[in-house]
Write a protein that holds these residues in place. Structure first.
Motif, PDB file in Angstrom:
ATOM      1  N   VAL A 346      91.795  31.637  24.575  1.00 40.10           N
ATOM      2  CA  VAL A 346      91.077  32.304  25.665  1.00 40.10           C
ATOM      3  C   VAL A 346      89.651  32.650  25.237  1.00 40.10           C
ATOM      4  CG1 VAL A 346      91.086  34.302  27.201  1.00 40.10           C
ATOM      5  CG2 VAL A 346      93.238  33.192  26.602  1.00 40.10           C
ATOM      6  N   LEU A 347      89.488  33.087  24.009  1.00 43.50           N
ATOM      7  CA  LEU A 347      88.152  33.396  23.498  1.00 43.50           C
ATOM      8  C   LEU A 347      87.271  32.146  23.490  1.00 43.50           C
ATOM      9  CD1 LEU A 347      86.306  35.540  22.190  1.00 43.50           C
ATOM     10  CD2 LEU A 347      87.163  34.758  19.981  1.00 43.50           C
ATOM     11  N   LEU A 348      87.851  31.006  23.140  1.00 44.93           N
ATOM     12  CA  LEU A 348      87.095  29.750  23.150  1.00 44.93           C
ATOM     13  C   LEU A 348      86.634  29.414  24.563  1.00 44.93           C
ATOM     14  CD1 LEU A 348      86.011  27.112  22.117  1.00 44.93           C
ATOM     15  CD2 LEU A 348      88.337  26.193  22.076  1.00 44.93           C
ATOM     16  N   GLN A 349      87.483  29.631  25.552  1.00 49.15           N
ATOM     17  CA  GLN A 349      87.083  29.396  26.939  1.00 49.15           C
ATOM     18  C   GLN A 349      85.882  30.262  27.312  1.00 49.15           C
ATOM     19  OE1 GLN A 349      90.663  30.146  29.210  1.00 49.15           O
ATOM     20  NE2 GLN A 349      91.232  27.982  29.204  1.00 49.15           N
ATOM     21  N   ALA A 350      85.905  31.521  26.887  1.00 41.63           N
ATOM     22  CA  ALA A 350      84.800  32.426  27.203  1.00 41.63           C
ATOM     23  C   ALA A 350      83.511  31.984  26.524  1.00 41.63           C
ATOM     24  CB  ALA A 350      85.158  33.854  26.783  1.00 41.63           C
ATOM     25  N   ALA A 351      83.578  31.600  25.249  1.00 43.63           N
ATOM     26  CA  ALA A 351      82.385  31.165  24.531  1.00 43.63           C
ATOM     27  C   ALA A 351      81.807  29.897  25.155  1.00 43.63           C
ATOM     28  CB  ALA A 351      82.721  30.935  23.056  1.00 43.63           C
ATOM     29  N   ASP A 352      82.671  28.962  25.527  1.00 44.28           N
ATOM     30  CA  ASP A 352      82.227  27.725  26.163  1.00 44.28           C
ATOM     31  C   ASP A 352      81.543  28.016  27.496  1.00 44.28           C
ATOM     32  OD1 ASP A 352      81.946  24.984  26.724  1.00 44.28           O
ATOM     33  OD2 ASP A 352      83.862  24.959  27.789  1.00 44.28           O
ATOM     34  N   ALA A 353      82.134  28.915  28.288  1.00 41.71           N
ATOM     35  CA  ALA A 353      81.558  29.243  29.597  1.00 41.71           C
ATOM     36  C   ALA A 353      80.211  29.944  29.456  1.00 41.71           C
ATOM     37  CB  ALA A 353      82.535  30.114  30.383  1.00 41.71           C
ATOM     38  N   ILE A 354      80.102  30.845  28.487  1.00 39.07           N
ATOM     39  CA  ILE A 354      78.838  31.566  28.297  1.00 39.07           C
ATOM     40  C   ILE A 354      77.732  30.606  27.888  1.00 39.07           C
ATOM     41  CG2 ILE A 354      77.664  33.287  26.876  1.00 39.07           C
ATOM     42  CD1 ILE A 354      80.343  34.784  26.742  1.00 39.07           C
ATOM     43  N   SER A 355      78.024  29.705  26.966  1.00 41.62           N
ATOM     44  CA  SER A 355      77.011  28.752  26.507  1.00 41.62           C
ATOM     45  C   SER A 355      76.569  27.815  27.620  1.00 41.62           C
ATOM     46  CB  SER A 355      77.556  27.938  25.331  1.00 41.62           C
ATOM     47  OG  SER A 355      76.642  26.936  24.937  1.00 41.62           O
ATOM     48  N   GLY A 356      77.509  27.412  28.460  1.00 38.23           N
ATOM     49  CA  GLY A 356      77.172  26.475  29.531  1.00 38.23           C
ATOM     50  C   GLY A 356      76.555  27.117  30.744  1.00 38.23           C
ATOM     51  N   GLU A 424      88.515  25.800  42.845  1.00 35.39           N
ATOM     52  CA  GLU A 424      88.995  25.527  41.491  1.00 35.39           C
ATOM     53  C   GLU A 424      89.795  24.237  41.421  1.00 35.39           C
ATOM     54  OE1 GLU A 424      91.238  28.872  40.301  1.00 35.39           O
ATOM     55  OE2 GLU A 424      89.523  30.201  40.009  1.00 35.39           O
ATOM     56  N   ASP A 425      90.596  23.978  42.462  1.00 33.52           N
ATOM     57  CA  ASP A 425      91.479  22.814  42.443  1.00 33.52           C
ATOM     58  C   ASP A 425      90.765  21.513  42.770  1.00 33.52           C
ATOM     59  OD1 ASP A 425      93.536  24.527  41.845  1.00 33.52           O
ATOM     60  OD2 ASP A 425      94.258  24.701  43.914  1.00 33.52           O
ATOM     61  N   THR A 426      89.633  21.558  43.486  1.00 28.84           N
ATOM     62  CA  THR A 426      89.010  20.325  43.984  1.00 28.84           C
ATOM     63  C   THR A 426      87.680  19.987  43.339  1.00 28.84           C
ATOM     64  OG1 THR A 426      88.007  21.571  45.817  1.00 28.84           O
ATOM     65  CG2 THR A 426      90.134  20.537  46.223  1.00 28.84           C
ATOM     66  N   LEU A 427      86.971  20.957  42.758  1.00 33.74           N
ATOM     67  CA  LEU A 427      85.638  20.698  42.221  1.00 33.74           C
ATOM     68  C   LEU A 427      85.587  20.962  40.724  1.00 33.74           C
ATOM     69  CD1 LEU A 427      83.264  22.265  44.929  1.00 33.74           C
ATOM     70  CD2 LEU A 427      84.007  19.902  44.704  1.00 33.74           C
ATOM     71  N   SER A 428      84.674  20.273  40.057  1.00 33.33           N
ATOM     72  CA  SER A 428      84.384  20.520  38.644  1.00 33.33           C
ATOM     73  C   SER A 428      82.970  21.083  38.567  1.00 33.33           C
ATOM     74  CB  SER A 428      84.492  19.223  37.841  1.00 33.33           C
ATOM     75  OG  SER A 428      84.136  19.439  36.492  1.00 33.33           O
ATOM     76  N   PHE A 429      82.812  22.230  37.931  1.00 29.34           N
ATOM     77  CA  PHE A 429      81.522  22.904  37.939  1.00 29.34           C
ATOM     78  C   PHE A 429      81.364  23.724  36.665  1.00 29.34           C
ATOM     79  CE2 PHE A 429      84.753  25.282  40.181  1.00 29.34           C
ATOM     80  CZ  PHE A 429      84.709  26.520  39.579  1.00 29.34           C
ATOM     81  N   PRO A 430      80.117  23.886  36.191  1.00 29.38           N
ATOM     82  CA  PRO A 430      79.885  24.739  35.016  1.00 29.38           C
ATOM     83  C   PRO A 430      79.825  26.204  35.427  1.00 29.38           C
ATOM     84  CG  PRO A 430      77.821  23.757  35.752  1.00 29.38           C
ATOM     85  CD  PRO A 430      78.894  23.195  36.643  1.00 29.38           C
ATOM     86  N   GLY A 431      80.260  27.080  34.527  1.00 35.65           N
ATOM     87  CA  GLY A 431      80.178  28.512  34.807  1.00 35.65           C
ATOM     88  C   GLY A 431      81.182  28.973  35.837  1.00 35.65           C
TER      89      GLY A 431
END
Length: 448
Positions: A346-356, A424-431
């Motif tokens: 879960v922490l990795l998901q947060a770090a990835d989202a913050i950077s992107g 969430e189910d249909t699109l791919s998006f950053p952040g």
């Protein structure tokens, strides 16, 4: 002795009186019995009459109920099965509203303490990590000293350009743009190698098939050295010293790959630092979290060679080269292809989202940007009771206007959740994308 005779006479007289009274009582009991029998018979007759009236009333009520049911079916246009289904649907809707309200209340209570602490950890990590606002991009344009060089690149009957394309695997596009040649290839490393080779050929001036082969081989050696140096510099920056040698070249190739305009290797370094800062605040293993974050996008170097999401491809690559299973799990779960089971994932998901998601980290082409904005508004407008929908904040917020007579306050909460889930189910998006449902009532009167 006279009194004895007198007493005997008295006793005889008493006996006679008792006998006479008994004879008189017998006919009295018979008459009472007869009257009781008559009363019982009358009561039975009355009871039978009442029972008959009751049966008649029951029959009338049954007939009247059937008539009422038939009339209700005629007026409502519903069969009993349809009416039952409608009632069940209404109950489910009410239960859903109540569940959303309860969940929202629980969520608010849980967020009161956790949100403040989480915000402090994330903001502190962002402030302590200074990163560039703009990302590098792969250069695919080669500048020429003059227009004559285009003819020399093409060669007699196109032999030079055909030889270059067959050796490098990249396409050379020559058009009317002055003193410019464009190199196109889906593999960023191969494209960069072709760029270096073509620039060397232009600088040398000798362009023929044999020379092209020699220069390209030298460019390959140079790019391999640059890849190794980029990987070693990145490993040194994040403090990793025991990575498998075969993974080093794969990681270094990400220096020539971008995602939404963000350099992937720079994103891995930034994510590793972000994960380490947050892990230290949370009391987790800093080295472990930094390693997982640094390796989480390694699959992007192989997605053109292996089918599947880059998270799964990268996890399989790490598993084959002996990485810890918890690190492999964090990598494969960072885009929820696998449900995260550990705090580190879960922490990795947060770090990835913050950077992107930070400002300036990523960019999109105009066509992709417009398509994503239109998709957000289209998804929102598919729901009932919506009058208008606007995608705002570069696609990070969708503001939905609802009709107040069709959507009440409770239903607005459900609507916001449903739209977010569909996005969430249909699109791919950053952040992240925030859904805001606005319900506004207006009353208008005219004074004359």
């Amino acid at each position: 002795m006279e009194w004895i005779g007198w007493a005997l006479a008295v006793v005889l007289a008493a006996v006679s009186v008792v006998t006479l009274m008994r004879k008189q009582r017998v006919p009295d009991d018979t008459e009472e019995r007869a009257r009781a029998d008559e009363q019982l018979a009358a009561a039975r007759a009355e009871l039978a009459a009442d029972r008959g009236e009751l049966d008649q009333d029951r029959a009338e009520l049954t007939a009247r109920g059937a008539t009422i049911d038939a009339e209700l079916e005629r007026v409502a246009g519903l069969t009993p099965e349809q009416a039952r289904a409608e009632i069940i649907t209404r109950i489910e809707h009410d239960a859903k509203l109540e569940a959303v309200q309860s969940a929202r209340a629980i969520e608010q209570r849980a967020k009161q303490g956790a949100e403040r602490e989480a915000r402090g950890i994330i903001v502190g990590a962002i402030q302590r990590l200074a990163a560039e606002q703009t990302a590098e991009s792969v250069v695919t344009v080669v500048q020429l000293p003059n227009e004559e060089m285009k003819g020399r690149i093409i060669g007699r009957e196109g032999r030079n350009i055909r030889s270059f394309e067959s050796i490098s695997g990249a396409n050379v596009l020559i058009d009317d743009t002055p003193q410019t040649v464009l190199i196109s290839c889906f593999d960023p490393v191969r494209r960069e190698t072709a760029r270096m080779a073509l620039e060397a050929l232009v600088e040398d001036g000798r362009i023929h098939p044999q020379r092209i082969e020699e220069v390209y081989e030298k460019a390959q050696r140079d790019i391999d050295e640059k890849i190794r140096e980029a990987a070693e510099d990145a490993l040194a920056e994040v403090g990793i010293v025991d990575l498998h040698p075969e993974l080093i070249h794969t990681l270094g190739s990400l220096a020539y790959r971008t995602s939404y305009g963000q350099n992937v290797l720079a994103h891995l370094i930034e994510s590793a630092h972000m994960a380490g800062l947050m892990a230290a605040e949370l009391g987790l293993d800093v080295a472990f979290c930094k390693r997982a974050a640094f390796l989480h996008d390694i699959g992007k170097a192989l997605t053109h060679e292996n089918e599947g999401p880059h998270a799964i491809v990268g996890a399989e690559l790490l598993r084959r080269h002996g990485e810890h299973e918890d690190i492999v799990h964090a990598v494969e779960a960072h885009h929820n292809e696998v449900e995260p089971r550990t705090v580190e994932a879960v922490l990795l998901q947060a770090a990835d989202a913050i950077s992107g998601a930070r400002p300036g980290a990523r960019r999109e082409s105009l066509d992709t940007y417009v398509e994503r904005m239109e998709s957000l508004e289209r998804i929102a407008m598919r729901h009932d009771g919506i009058s208008r929908a606007f995608a705002m904040q570069a696609g990070h917020e969708v503001r939905v206007m609802v009709e107040p007579e069709k959507v009440d306050d409770a239903a607005a909460q459900v609507l916001a959740y449903d739209i977010a889930k569909e996005i969430e189910d249909t699109l791919s998006f950053p952040g992240q994308i925030r859904i805001t449902v606005v319900r506004e009532s207006r009353a208008t009167a005219t004074a004359r």
